[in-house]
Design an enzyme around this catalytic site. Structure first.
Site, PDB file in Angstrom:
ATOM      1  N   CYS A  74     -23.677 -27.105   4.004  1.00  0.00           N
ATOM      2  CA  CYS A  74     -23.744 -25.926   3.137  1.00  0.00           C
ATOM      3  C   CYS A  74     -22.476 -25.086   3.284  1.00  0.00           C
ATOM      4  O   CYS A  74     -22.104 -24.700   4.397  1.00  0.00           O
ATOM      5  CB  CYS A  74     -24.961 -25.104   3.550  1.00  0.00           C
ATOM      6  SG  CYS A  74     -25.120 -23.581   2.637  1.00  0.00           S
ATOM      7  N   CYS A 184     -19.151 -25.347  -3.479  1.00  0.00           N
ATOM      8  CA  CYS A 184     -20.600 -25.220  -3.332  1.00  0.00           C
ATOM      9  C   CYS A 184     -21.189 -26.599  -3.588  1.00  0.00           C
ATOM     10  O   CYS A 184     -20.707 -27.333  -4.461  1.00  0.00           O
ATOM     11  CB  CYS A 184     -21.150 -24.207  -4.342  1.00  0.00           C
ATOM     12  SG  CYS A 184     -22.934 -24.229  -4.455  1.00  0.00           S
TER      13      CYS A 184
HETATM   14  N1  DGL Z   1     -25.824 -25.066  -0.562  1.00  0.00           N
HETATM   15  C1  DGL Z   1     -25.269 -23.790  -0.931  1.00  0.00           C
HETATM   16  C2  DGL Z   1     -23.733 -23.805  -0.754  1.00  0.00           C
HETATM   17  O1  DGL Z   1     -23.123 -24.855  -0.628  1.00  0.00           O
HETATM   18  C3  DGL Z   1     -25.614 -23.425  -2.355  1.00  0.00           C
HETATM   19  C4  DGL Z   1     -27.073 -23.142  -2.576  1.00  0.00           C
HETATM   20  C5  DGL Z   1     -27.519 -21.815  -1.983  1.00  0.00           C
HETATM   21  O2  DGL Z   1     -26.999 -20.731  -2.340  1.00  0.00           O
HETATM   22  O3  DGL Z   1     -28.421 -21.858  -1.156  1.00  0.00           O
HETATM   23  O4  DGL Z   1     -23.132 -22.771  -0.760  1.00  0.00           O
END
Ligand code: DGL
Length: 265
Positions: A74, A184
């Protein structure tokens, strides 16, 4: 713990599966423990303190599973939590932003654009990390509006939601970037929209770079699983296993149903 031990992956939900999918191409023999912190979804609008707390709990959980390394799939958690938790644990922890920025920065790009969630952009992490390795690089970071939810809607009722993507890409193009990082987990899945307004080669999907780097690094640490058998996946979520399986379809084929873990949150 040894080289057949699993690699831990975590994310706020299904997004990290997009990262896992890239890893699977390069590391088919690894066993994987994946944790989707679905009860706290989305991470993109959480505070730094909250994100550090979630990351610590997940790392503790990963240790109970005997993982040999943890991949922070993430971007938001890498940006807000990694610096605080990195020295608490004895195993290698790979954060997506810091790892990819290090690889991207040495390519002598002059101008890099970054799209990411609000929390990631607020942290300024991509810009700081890129500048650590390339002092002259200019970085324009933009928080994209609702791209995560557009991807998760899987094509349903998105007609109005996608209208502003054009404006966002055009605003970024005014900066004249050499490359645009899709910072993201979900954004590479909007590529068909992006390429209406800019060439495909302009965009970087960091997960591809990330998988390559981690494979190489695990190898240097003698931690790669050299087995001839395909690795197994184990999934854990902090809420709604059914929804997780449904949303996962965008990113990854889930063969083993996820196990609900409530105690760590
Ligand atoms: N997985 C998150 C990221 O890569 C995006 C989804 C979220 O905001 O939870 O920033």
């Amino acid at each position: 713990m040894n080289n057949t031990s699993p690699i831990g992956f975590f994310d706020s939900g299904v997004g990290g599966l997009s990262v896992l999918a890239r890893f699977r191409k390069l590391l088919p023999n690894e066993n994987v423990v994946y944790y989707g912190d679905t009860v706290h979804l989305p991470y993109g609008n959480k505070s730094k303190e909250e994100l550090i707390g979630y990351a610590k709990n997940i790392l503790d959980f990963m240790q109970t599973k005997g993982v040999k390394a943890v991949v922070i799939a993430c971007n938001t958690s890498s940006a807000q939590a990694y610096d605080t938790i990195k020295d608490i644990y004895q195993i290698p922890i790979y954060p997506i932003i810091q790892t990819c920025a290090k690889v991207i920065a040495v390519n002598n790009y002059k101008r890099i654009g970054v799209f990411a969630t609000e929390a990631t952009i607020k942290s300024g992490k991509y810009a700081n990390e890129l500048k650590k390795y390339n002092l002259n690089i200019q970085v324009k970071e933009m928080a994209s509006k609702n791209w995560v939810s557009i991807v998760e809607k899987r094509g349903k009722n998105i007609k109005d939601d996608i209208l502003h993507i054009k404006d966002e890409i055009e605003e970024m193009l005014e900066f004249n970037p050499d490359k645009i990082i899709l910072g993201c987990t979900h954004y590479p899945y909007l590529m068909n929209e992006f390429i209406k307004y800019a060439p495909r080669e302009l965009f970087i999907d960091p997960a591809e770079i990330f998988a390559k780097y981690v494979k190489h690094d695990l190898d240097t640490k003698n931690l790669l699983n050299k087995s001839n058998f395909l690795g197994e996946d184990e999934f854990y979520v902090s809420s709604n296993p059914k929804e997780f399986v449904e949303n996962a379809k965008i990113f990854y084929e889930i063969k083993n149903p996820p196990i609900l873990v409530k105690s760590i949150t």
